[in-house]
Design a protein around this motif. Structure first.
Motif, short mmCIF file in Angstrom:
data_model
loop_
_atom_site.label_atom_id
_atom_site.label_comp_id
_atom_site.label_asym_id
_atom_site.label_seq_id
_atom_site.Cartn_x
_atom_site.Cartn_y
_atom_site.Cartn_z
N MET A 38 92.16 71.37 85.97
CA MET A 38 92.76 70.64 87.17
C MET A 38 92.95 71.74 88.45
SD MET A 38 93.64 67.68 85.69
CE MET A 38 95.21 67.19 86.76
N ALA A 39 93.01 71.02 89.42
CA ALA A 39 93.07 71.73 90.89
C ALA A 39 94.37 71.87 91.24
CB ALA A 39 92.26 70.84 91.91
N CYS A 40 94.67 73.01 91.89
CA CYS A 40 95.94 73.32 92.51
C CYS A 40 96.40 72.13 93.58
CB CYS A 40 95.78 74.62 93.47
SG CYS A 40 97.27 75.14 94.36
N LEU A 41 97.72 71.64 93.32
CA LEU A 41 98.14 70.81 94.29
C LEU A 41 98.11 71.17 96.06
CD1 LEU A 41 100.23 68.50 94.90
CD2 LEU A 41 101.90 70.11 94.64
N LYS A 42 98.01 72.60 96.26
CA LYS A 42 98.09 72.89 97.74
C LYS A 42 96.54 73.40 98.05
CE LYS A 42 102.94 74.39 98.63
NZ LYS A 42 103.68 75.13 99.07
N CYS A 43 96.01 74.28 97.41
CA CYS A 43 94.76 74.85 97.94
C CYS A 43 93.69 74.10 97.20
CB CYS A 43 94.46 76.13 97.46
SG CYS A 43 94.51 76.68 95.82
N HIS A 44 93.57 73.26 96.05
CA HIS A 44 92.69 72.32 95.49
C HIS A 44 91.74 73.10 94.80
CE1 HIS A 44 94.57 68.98 97.61
NE2 HIS A 44 94.64 69.68 98.84
N ALA A 45 91.82 74.45 94.83
CA ALA A 45 91.07 75.36 93.81
C ALA A 45 91.28 75.00 92.57
CB ALA A 45 91.12 76.72 94.35
N ALA A 46 89.96 75.00 91.63
CA ALA A 46 90.14 74.78 90.22
C ALA A 46 89.95 75.81 89.39
CB ALA A 46 88.97 73.41 89.78
N GLU A 47 89.21 76.89 90.24
CA GLU A 47 88.92 77.93 89.32
C GLU A 47 90.08 78.97 89.43
OE1 GLU A 47 88.05 78.73 93.74
OE2 GLU A 47 87.39 77.11 92.32
N LYS A 48 91.02 78.85 89.89
CA LYS A 48 92.25 80.07 89.85
C LYS A 48 92.81 79.93 88.49
CE LYS A 48 93.49 80.47 94.58
NZ LYS A 48 94.30 80.52 95.83
N GLU A 49 92.94 81.00 87.92
CA GLU A 49 93.66 80.88 86.43
C GLU A 49 95.04 80.69 86.25
OE1 GLU A 49 92.18 84.32 84.39
OE2 GLU A 49 90.26 84.32 85.05
N LYS B 69 105.15 67.53 87.45
CA LYS B 69 103.97 67.85 86.35
C LYS B 69 102.74 68.09 86.97
CE LYS B 69 107.11 67.14 83.07
NZ LYS B 69 108.10 68.09 83.05
N ARG B 70 102.88 68.09 88.49
CA ARG B 70 101.46 68.46 89.06
C ARG B 70 101.46 70.11 89.00
NH1 ARG B 70 102.44 65.49 94.77
NH2 ARG B 70 104.63 66.75 94.54
N LEU B 71 100.01 70.39 89.10
CA LEU B 71 99.66 71.86 88.75
C LEU B 71 99.64 72.74 90.36
CD1 LEU B 71 96.94 71.82 86.27
CD2 LEU B 71 99.10 72.45 86.02
N ILE B 72 100.33 73.64 90.35
CA ILE B 72 100.15 74.48 91.55
C ILE B 72 99.70 76.05 91.08
CG2 ILE B 72 102.49 74.97 91.82
CD1 ILE B 72 102.21 74.68 94.84
N CYS B 73 98.83 76.74 91.90
CA CYS B 73 98.71 78.17 91.29
C CYS B 73 99.78 78.96 91.89
CB CYS B 73 97.52 78.54 91.84
SG CYS B 73 97.12 78.67 93.80
N ALA B 74 99.80 80.28 91.29
CA ALA B 74 100.82 81.13 91.39
C ALA B 74 100.86 81.65 93.00
CB ALA B 74 100.56 82.33 90.53
N GLU B 75 99.67 81.82 93.33
CA GLU B 75 99.48 82.32 94.64
C GLU B 75 100.13 81.28 95.82
OE1 GLU B 75 95.61 83.06 97.85
OE2 GLU B 75 95.37 83.73 95.83
N CYS B 76 99.57 79.86 95.68
CA CYS B 76 100.25 78.98 96.54
C CYS B 76 101.75 78.77 96.43
CB CYS B 76 99.45 77.39 96.52
SG CYS B 76 98.08 77.64 96.82
N ALA B 77 102.30 78.80 95.33
CA ALA B 77 103.55 78.77 94.79
C ALA B 77 104.38 80.01 95.39
CB ALA B 77 104.03 78.39 93.33
N GLU B 78 103.80 81.08 95.71
CA GLU B 78 104.22 82.27 96.34
C GLU B 78 105.18 82.96 95.25
OE1 GLU B 78 106.17 81.63 100.10
OE2 GLU B 78 104.14 80.97 100.96
N LEU B 79 104.84 83.09 94.06
CA LEU B 79 105.49 83.43 92.88
C LEU B 79 105.17 85.06 92.83
CD1 LEU B 79 104.98 80.83 89.85
CD2 LEU B 79 107.10 81.19 91.33
N THR B 80 106.21 85.86 92.67
CA THR B 80 106.07 87.38 92.38
C THR B 80 105.50 87.50 91.02
OG1 THR B 80 108.24 87.67 91.55
CG2 THR B 80 108.13 87.74 93.79
N SER B 81 105.00 88.77 90.73
CA SER B 81 104.37 89.13 89.40
C SER B 81 105.42 88.87 88.09
CB SER B 81 103.80 90.29 89.58
OG SER B 81 104.79 91.40 89.77
#
Length: 169
Positions: A1-12, A21-33
């Motif tokens: 499934m693709a990220c809600l913001k960047c629409h990239a599917a390859e990010k882990e 329940k929509r998916l968002i990658c850690a980078e777009c969500a600006e989550l710290t480590s």
């Protein structure tokens, strides 16, 4: 499934919003480590909301107030015993007003047009039609079906500098 913001599917590292329940990658969500590590825990206590859901939560108090106001207004209307007859009459008046406005929607009122001093009504009408055609010559409209009316009462003793309204239908 693709990220809600960047629409990239390859990010882990993608996380589902706990609300929509929509998916968002850690980078777009600006989550710290450390937040990413917490999100990966089985029994995590950290709630994750996408930006849209966070903004929606901020609107909840306003929405609650609006619902409360509407409920009070409904109670007030019920207490004042507004009958269906009044509502039907109001609807008929509203429909009549809407139809009237729709008919007048393309009317134009022109001000500051010299009023002709001719005694004959047909001469005054012809001059008003000519004045309107001169005003509208630069506009791409069908001028063949225009109805031109001078608004107000003709006063034969006016001078040519007197100006009044013309309504174009």
């Amino acid at each position: 499934m693709a990220c809600l913001k960047c629409h990239a599917a390859e990010k882990e590292e993608k996380f589902a919003c706990d609300s929509c329940k929509r998916l968002i990658c850690a980078e777009c969500a600006e989550l710290t480590s450390s937040e990413v590590r917490c999100m990966n825990l089985k029994n995590r206590k950290l709630m994750f909301l996408c930006t849209e859901c966070q903004q929606g939560i901020l609107m909840v108090p306003t929405l609650i107030k609006q619902v409360s106001d509407l409920q009070a207004e409904i109670r007030n209307l019920k207490e004042n015993n507004i009958t269906q007859t009044t509502a039907v009459l109001d609807q008929e008046d509203l429909i009549s007003e809407m139809l009237d406005r729709q008919q007048r929607m393309s009317n134009i009122i022109v001000y500051n047009v010299n009023e002709p001093n001719d005694k004959a009504k047909t001469d005054r009408i012809n001059k008003d039609n000519q004045a309107v055609n001169n005003i509208l010559e630069n506009f791409e409209i069908d001028k063949s079906n225009l109805k031109v009316f001078r608004v107000g009462k003709f006063m034969g003793n006016k001078t040519s500098s007197n100006k009044s309204y013309i309504e174009i239908i």
